[in-house]
Design a protein around this motif. Sequence first.
Motif, PDB file in Angstrom:
ATOM      1  N   VAL A  51       0.827  -1.314  -0.164  1.00  0.00           N
ATOM      2  CA  VAL A  51      -0.016   0.047  -0.198  1.00  0.00           C
ATOM      3  C   VAL A  51       0.769   1.253   0.071  1.00  0.00           C
ATOM      4  O   VAL A  51       1.444   1.576   0.921  1.00  0.00           O
ATOM      5  N   GLY A  52       1.001   1.913  -0.987  1.00  0.00           N
ATOM      6  CA  GLY A  52       1.576   3.089  -1.067  1.00  0.00           C
ATOM      7  C   GLY A  52       3.184   2.891  -0.952  1.00  0.00           C
ATOM      8  O   GLY A  52       3.752   2.085  -1.507  1.00  0.00           O
ATOM      9  N   ASN A  53       3.887   3.599   0.122  1.00  0.00           N
ATOM     10  CA  ASN A  53       5.008   3.227   0.678  1.00  0.00           C
ATOM     11  C   ASN A  53       5.412   2.344   1.477  1.00  0.00           C
ATOM     12  O   ASN A  53       6.307   2.246   2.318  1.00  0.00           O
ATOM     13  N   GLY A  54       4.228   1.416   1.844  1.00  0.00           N
ATOM     14  CA  GLY A  54       4.456   0.586   2.902  1.00  0.00           C
ATOM     15  C   GLY A  54       3.770  -0.986   2.522  1.00  0.00           C
ATOM     16  O   GLY A  54       3.360  -1.280   1.647  1.00  0.00           O
ATOM     17  N   ILE A  55       3.882  -1.592   3.519  1.00  0.00           N
ATOM     18  CA  ILE A  55       3.460  -3.071   3.505  1.00  0.00           C
ATOM     19  C   ILE A  55       2.396  -3.385   4.421  1.00  0.00           C
ATOM     20  O   ILE A  55       2.867  -3.195   5.525  1.00  0.00           O
ATOM     21  N   THR A  56       1.153  -3.697   4.223  1.00  0.00           N
ATOM     22  CA  THR A  56       0.344  -3.861   5.396  1.00  0.00           C
ATOM     23  C   THR A  56      -0.059  -5.495   5.470  1.00  0.00           C
ATOM     24  O   THR A  56      -0.017  -6.227   4.639  1.00  0.00           O
ATOM     25  N   ILE A  57       0.073  -5.666   6.908  1.00  0.00           N
ATOM     26  CA  ILE A  57      -0.095  -7.200   7.122  1.00  0.00           C
ATOM     27  C   ILE A  57      -1.749  -7.176   7.617  1.00  0.00           C
ATOM     28  O   ILE A  57      -2.082  -6.529   8.565  1.00  0.00           O
ATOM     29  N   MET A  58      -2.469  -7.806   6.958  1.00  0.00           N
ATOM     30  CA  MET A  58      -3.844  -7.890   6.935  1.00  0.00           C
ATOM     31  C   MET A  58      -4.651  -9.001   7.651  1.00  0.00           C
ATOM     32  O   MET A  58      -4.021 -10.037   7.478  1.00  0.00           O
ATOM     33  N   GLY A  59      -5.481  -8.726   8.467  1.00  0.00           N
ATOM     34  CA  GLY A  59      -6.304  -9.995   9.047  1.00  0.00           C
ATOM     35  C   GLY A  59      -5.768 -10.347  10.536  1.00  0.00           C
ATOM     36  O   GLY A  59      -6.075 -11.280  10.844  1.00  0.00           O
ATOM     37  N   LEU A  60      -5.180  -9.452  11.175  1.00  0.00           N
ATOM     38  CA  LEU A  60      -4.825  -9.803  12.358  1.00  0.00           C
ATOM     39  C   LEU A  60      -5.620  -9.294  13.769  1.00  0.00           C
ATOM     40  O   LEU A  60      -6.592  -8.176  13.187  1.00  0.00           O
ATOM     41  N   SER A  61      -5.361  -9.996  14.830  1.00  0.00           N
ATOM     42  CA  SER A  61      -6.321  -9.358  15.767  1.00  0.00           C
ATOM     43  C   SER A  61      -5.575  -8.467  16.395  1.00  0.00           C
ATOM     44  O   SER A  61      -4.308  -8.030  16.215  1.00  0.00           O
ATOM     45  N   LEU A  62      -6.221  -7.580  17.490  1.00  0.00           N
ATOM     46  CA  LEU A  62      -5.356  -6.329  18.062  1.00  0.00           C
ATOM     47  C   LEU A  62      -4.455  -6.937  18.997  1.00  0.00           C
ATOM     48  O   LEU A  62      -3.270  -6.314  18.817  1.00  0.00           O
ATOM     49  N   ALA A  63      -4.363  -7.809  19.564  1.00  0.00           N
ATOM     50  CA  ALA A  63      -3.117  -8.543  20.309  1.00  0.00           C
ATOM     51  C   ALA A  63      -2.321  -9.035  19.470  1.00  0.00           C
ATOM     52  O   ALA A  63      -0.975  -8.536  19.794  1.00  0.00           O
ATOM     53  N   ASP A  64      -2.624  -9.681  18.386  1.00  0.00           N
ATOM     54  CA  ASP A  64      -1.368 -10.032  17.585  1.00  0.00           C
ATOM     55  C   ASP A  64      -0.936  -8.987  16.809  1.00  0.00           C
ATOM     56  O   ASP A  64       0.345  -8.906  16.329  1.00  0.00           O
ATOM     57  N   GLY A  65      -1.465  -7.811  16.568  1.00  0.00           N
ATOM     58  CA  GLY A  65      -1.053  -6.700  15.874  1.00  0.00           C
ATOM     59  C   GLY A  65      -0.108  -5.922  16.812  1.00  0.00           C
ATOM     60  O   GLY A  65       0.962  -5.551  16.186  1.00  0.00           O
ATOM     61  N   GLU A  66      -0.166  -6.010  18.085  1.00  0.00           N
ATOM     62  CA  GLU A  66       0.624  -5.347  18.830  1.00  0.00           C
ATOM     63  C   GLU A  66       1.773  -6.147  19.113  1.00  0.00           C
ATOM     64  O   GLU A  66       3.106  -5.531  18.917  1.00  0.00           O
ATOM     65  N   LYS A  67       1.800  -7.335  19.083  1.00  0.00           N
ATOM     66  CA  LYS A  67       2.966  -8.363  19.138  1.00  0.00           C
ATOM     67  C   LYS A  67       3.733  -8.162  17.766  1.00  0.00           C
ATOM     68  O   LYS A  67       5.305  -8.051  17.701  1.00  0.00           O
ATOM     69  N   ALA A  68       3.257  -8.082  16.738  1.00  0.00           N
ATOM     70  CA  ALA A  68       3.876  -8.074  15.462  1.00  0.00           C
ATOM     71  C   ALA A  68       4.647  -6.913  15.268  1.00  0.00           C
ATOM     72  O   ALA A  68       5.795  -6.936  14.884  1.00  0.00           O
ATOM     73  N   LEU A  69       4.115  -5.528  15.721  1.00  0.00           N
ATOM     74  CA  LEU A  69       4.918  -4.195  15.747  1.00  0.00           C
ATOM     75  C   LEU A  69       5.864  -4.330  16.448  1.00  0.00           C
ATOM     76  O   LEU A  69       7.059  -3.810  16.258  1.00  0.00           O
TER      77      LEU A  69
END
Length: 225
Positions: A51-69
């Motif tokens: 997406v634009g200048n980035g890469i989006t990881i789609m379909g994560l839960s809130l908790a997994d999203g925090e862990k991923a970052l």
Amino acid sequence: MTLPPLANIPFLNKRVKFPVTPHIPGGLTTPEQLRQIAAVAEKYGGRLKIVGNGITIMGLSLADGEKALTELGCKPESFIAKSVRAVAMCPGKPDCPMAQQDSTALGLALDSEFFGQEVPGKVRIGVSGCPNCCAEVFVKDIGLFGLPKGFTLVVGGNAGRHAQVGKIVGENIPAEEVPAIVRAILAYYRQHGRTKERLGQMIDRLGWDDFLTATIPAPYRPQAH
């Protein structure tokens, strides 16, 4: 500026699944970082979208999203309506034969200083190395494009639901003087802007003459040439 945790963003914490977009300044990444993003997406069952200048990881839960970052060691792209978004930039010198200025160096400097800062409404910034304006600077709140003598400054653009084309407000600006001018523009915006009012809408309401006098040094204003 430190961005809030994803759980503190109201419209995100109500979602079962949502996209996580690591902030990659200028979209400049490395093979190692790409492999890491792919591994994290695979670990948490996400899908990848460029997406634009980035890469989006789609379909994560809130908790997994925090862990991923956390695992990626990245700030998230700003989801907050009233903030400066990631700076868009073209490759510029020395990577593009059309470039007349180093848009990447300036874009990264602006992103480092201003990304995530709080403002009355969304602010998008774009930097292009030549008048082809590959970073779509005329529909950014603050846009710059390179010419041989410096950067041309465009202000007030908007590609959203109330689209408008920005106006040229500065010419032949040396790259090293651009950040100070952007600081002045954002300070003026914070002082006079209404909540969720875009920069161009505010200037149209208050008048361009006052804005120019307050933010653009006289030698760079178009009428000075």
